[in-house]
Design an enzyme around this catalytic site. Structure first.
Site, mmCIF file in Angstrom:
data_model
loop_
_atom_site.group_PDB
_atom_site.id
_atom_site.type_symbol
_atom_site.label_atom_id
_atom_site.label_comp_id
_atom_site.label_asym_id
_atom_site.label_seq_id
_atom_site.Cartn_x
_atom_site.Cartn_y
_atom_site.Cartn_z
ATOM 1 N N CYS A 124 49.987 39.957 60.318
ATOM 2 C CA CYS A 124 51.160 41.089 60.873
ATOM 3 C C CYS A 124 51.492 41.486 59.731
ATOM 4 O O CYS A 124 51.436 40.978 58.468
ATOM 5 C CB CYS A 124 52.072 40.534 61.633
ATOM 6 S SG CYS A 124 52.932 41.770 62.580
ATOM 7 N N CYS A 134 55.318 46.571 62.097
ATOM 8 C CA CYS A 134 54.088 45.826 61.980
ATOM 9 C C CYS A 134 52.850 46.398 61.605
ATOM 10 O O CYS A 134 51.575 45.998 61.678
ATOM 11 C CB CYS A 134 53.711 45.183 63.236
ATOM 12 S SG CYS A 134 55.297 44.215 63.636
ATOM 13 N N LYS A 204 52.251 39.469 74.218
ATOM 14 C CA LYS A 204 53.633 39.366 73.176
ATOM 15 C C LYS A 204 54.315 40.400 73.910
ATOM 16 O O LYS A 204 53.979 41.655 73.770
ATOM 17 C CB LYS A 204 53.171 39.600 71.962
ATOM 18 C CG LYS A 204 54.232 39.738 70.888
ATOM 19 C CD LYS A 204 53.793 39.384 69.560
ATOM 20 C CE LYS A 204 55.307 39.499 68.524
ATOM 21 N NZ LYS A 204 54.436 39.491 67.263
ATOM 22 N N ARG A 214 63.373 36.681 62.771
ATOM 23 C CA ARG A 214 63.371 37.978 61.603
ATOM 24 C C ARG A 214 64.368 37.792 60.528
ATOM 25 O O ARG A 214 64.336 38.488 59.549
ATOM 26 C CB ARG A 214 63.837 39.406 62.697
ATOM 27 C CG ARG A 214 62.765 39.460 63.405
ATOM 28 C CD ARG A 214 62.955 40.768 64.250
ATOM 29 N NE ARG A 214 61.817 40.973 65.480
ATOM 30 C CZ ARG A 214 61.713 41.714 66.536
ATOM 31 N NH1 ARG A 214 63.064 42.835 66.531
ATOM 32 N NH2 ARG A 214 60.673 41.870 67.163
ATOM 33 N N LYS A 258 53.893 35.039 74.483
ATOM 34 C CA LYS A 258 54.992 34.846 73.744
ATOM 35 C C LYS A 258 56.104 35.911 74.022
ATOM 36 O O LYS A 258 55.600 37.066 74.430
ATOM 37 C CB LYS A 258 54.370 35.108 72.355
ATOM 38 C CG LYS A 258 55.618 35.384 71.347
ATOM 39 C CD LYS A 258 55.080 35.607 70.043
ATOM 40 C CE LYS A 258 56.282 35.650 69.047
ATOM 41 N NZ LYS A 258 55.873 36.567 67.844
ATOM 42 N N SER A 285 61.903 31.639 67.996
ATOM 43 C CA SER A 285 62.946 31.326 67.241
ATOM 44 C C SER A 285 64.017 31.191 68.209
ATOM 45 O O SER A 285 64.884 30.233 68.061
ATOM 46 C CB SER A 285 63.123 31.947 66.112
ATOM 47 O OG SER A 285 63.092 33.276 66.668
ATOM 48 N N TYR A 324 59.022 25.138 66.703
ATOM 49 C CA TYR A 324 59.803 24.730 65.902
ATOM 50 C C TYR A 324 60.207 23.271 65.789
ATOM 51 O O TYR A 324 60.851 22.461 65.037
ATOM 52 C CB TYR A 324 61.000 25.472 65.596
ATOM 53 C CG TYR A 324 60.685 26.817 65.242
ATOM 54 C CD1 TYR A 324 60.329 27.479 64.042
ATOM 55 C CD2 TYR A 324 60.505 28.031 66.367
ATOM 56 C CE1 TYR A 324 59.596 28.575 63.955
ATOM 57 C CE2 TYR A 324 60.154 29.104 66.206
ATOM 58 C CZ TYR A 324 59.684 29.656 64.872
ATOM 59 O OH TYR A 324 59.054 30.736 64.670
HETATM 60 C C1 PBG Z 1 55.251 38.924 63.685
HETATM 61 C C2 PBG Z 1 55.719 37.897 64.598
HETATM 62 C C3 PBG Z 1 57.056 37.784 64.996
HETATM 63 C C4 PBG Z 1 57.209 36.229 65.447
HETATM 64 C C5 PBG Z 1 55.710 35.706 65.390
HETATM 65 N N1 PBG Z 1 54.988 36.864 64.633
HETATM 66 C C6 PBG Z 1 58.260 38.587 65.109
HETATM 67 C C7 PBG Z 1 58.426 39.698 65.602
HETATM 68 O O1 PBG Z 1 57.348 40.249 66.434
HETATM 69 O O2 PBG Z 1 59.133 40.624 65.644
HETATM 70 C C8 PBG Z 1 58.367 35.786 66.218
HETATM 71 C C9 PBG Z 1 58.348 34.170 66.263
HETATM 72 C C10 PBG Z 1 59.724 33.751 66.576
HETATM 73 O O3 PBG Z 1 60.373 34.441 67.147
HETATM 74 O O4 PBG Z 1 59.869 32.412 66.490
HETATM 75 N N2 PBG Z 1 54.966 38.846 62.533
#
Ligand code: PBG
Length: 333
Positions: A124, A134, A204, A214, A258, A285, A324
């Site tokens: 990404c 992205c 997603k 982030r 996700k 997260s 995590y």
């Molecule tokens: C994009 C990406 C994200 C996450 C994983 N890959 C951030 C987004 O889509 O804004 C989020 C993972 C998380 O919140 O633990 N690089």
């Protein structure tokens, strides 16, 4: 047929003793199904705490290698790496460079762990662009900006080849661009990487649960949001099925849903519709931070909550969980 009823039938017979409860258990958790997300940045000896994600750090490559070795000894299935470059620009050049943070990190980790641990990479651009979106931006007629799908695909392949040449074991495109799996698959095949699997972030959602990530990855969009590429949480669930269908048709080997806990209906839907396809769920997260915060206050029992959550995600149909808590889980199990 099951025609009998109480008192002949007593369902509690299967619950009285721990040994019998274990015997009839269907959902079994195992460390080799967990993937640990890790954040890497340049430097030496750095373990910079991520305030919203207790026990997680931005790691320099030497520290990352140490974590990877620990993941091996805990028997984890793998790790997934997110890079934080020293310099960001409009297209995310660091992500497409042999000397970029991820290329260096993957090489160092693979050198150390060999084939004892799967090293996945997130494909990404949000961590690498100065605007935090992205992909490549284009200006719309009204003067606002959006991510240019097809221009981003060209860069995505460049990024994928950098990861492949560095030795990544699984590529995980996460930008929700149309055609991302097709472009990667055909490009990888052309360059001699036909046996490198793709795990697509297929379903997603544009989720508030990514907030702490982030901060961790320094990847918040500087304007707007990600709703023109990530899915609307309120969209028809059938849209998730179409995304998965498309990614599988384009050559995805595994797919991801996700976030996890708020989307277990989607995990189950995809499980039922796509028999035999490995499904990963990303316990993101925000899901982590919420539990950590409540546990720190003593309001909940972290271990019990996490084990119950992982059981739920697995029961919903996920084979693989990115979490995590992966290291903690391996210790608890
Ligand atoms: C994009 C990406 C994200 C996450 C994983 N890959 C951030 C987004 O889509 O804004 C989020 C993972 C998380 O919140 O633990 N690089």
């Amino acid at each position: 047929m099951f025609s009998s009823s109480f008192p002949t039938l007593r369902l509690r017979r299967l619950r009285f003793e721990p040994a019998i409860r274990r015997l009839v258990r269907e959902t079994i958790l195992s460390p080799d199904r967990f993937i640990l997300p890790l954040f890497v940045r340049s430097g030496e000896g750095i373990r910079q705490a991520i305030p919203s994600m207790p026990d997680h750090f931005q790691l320099s490559i030497d520290q990352l290698v140490a974590e990877a070795e620990q993941a091996v000894s805990l028997g984890l299935g793998g790790i997934i790496l997110f890079g934080i470059p020293e310099t960001k620009d409009s297209i995310g050049s660091d992500a497409m460079s042999e000397t970029g943070i991820i290329a260096r990190a993957v090489r160092a980790v693979k050198e150390s762990v060999g084939n004892k641990l799967l090293v996945m990479t997130d494909l990404c651009f949000c961590e690498y662009t100065d605007h935090g979106h992205c992909g490549v931006l284009h200006e719309k007629p009204d003067g606002s900006y959006d991510v240019d799908n097809d221009a981003t695909l060209e860069n995505l392949l460049r990024q994928g080849l950098i990861h492949a040449r560095a030795g990544a074991d699984i590529l995980a495109p996460s930008g929700m661009m149309d055609g991302m799996v097709r472009v990667l698959r055909s490009g990888l095949d052309r360059e001699g990487f036909s046996s490198l699997p793709i795990m697509s972030y297929a379903a997603k959602y544009a989720s508030a649960f990514y907030g702490p990530f982030r901060e961790a990855a320094e990847s918040s969009p500087k304007f707007g949001d990600r709703r023109s590429y990530q899915m609307d949480p309120a969209s028809a669930t059938g849209q998730a099925v179409r995304e998965v269908q498309l990614d599988l048709a384009e050559g995805a080997d595994m797919i991801m849903v996700k976030p996890a806990l708020a989307y277990l209906d989607i995990v189950r839907l995809v499980r039922d519709r796509f028999e035999g396809v490995p499904i990963a769920a990303y316990n993101v997260s925000g899901e982590y931070s919420m539990v950590k915060a409540a546990a720190e206050k003593g309001w909940i029992d972290e271990k019990a909550i996490v084990l119950e959550s992982m059981t739920a995600i697995t029961r919903a149909g996920a084979n693989i969980i990115l979490t995590y808590w992966a290291k903690k889980l391996a210790q608890w199990l």
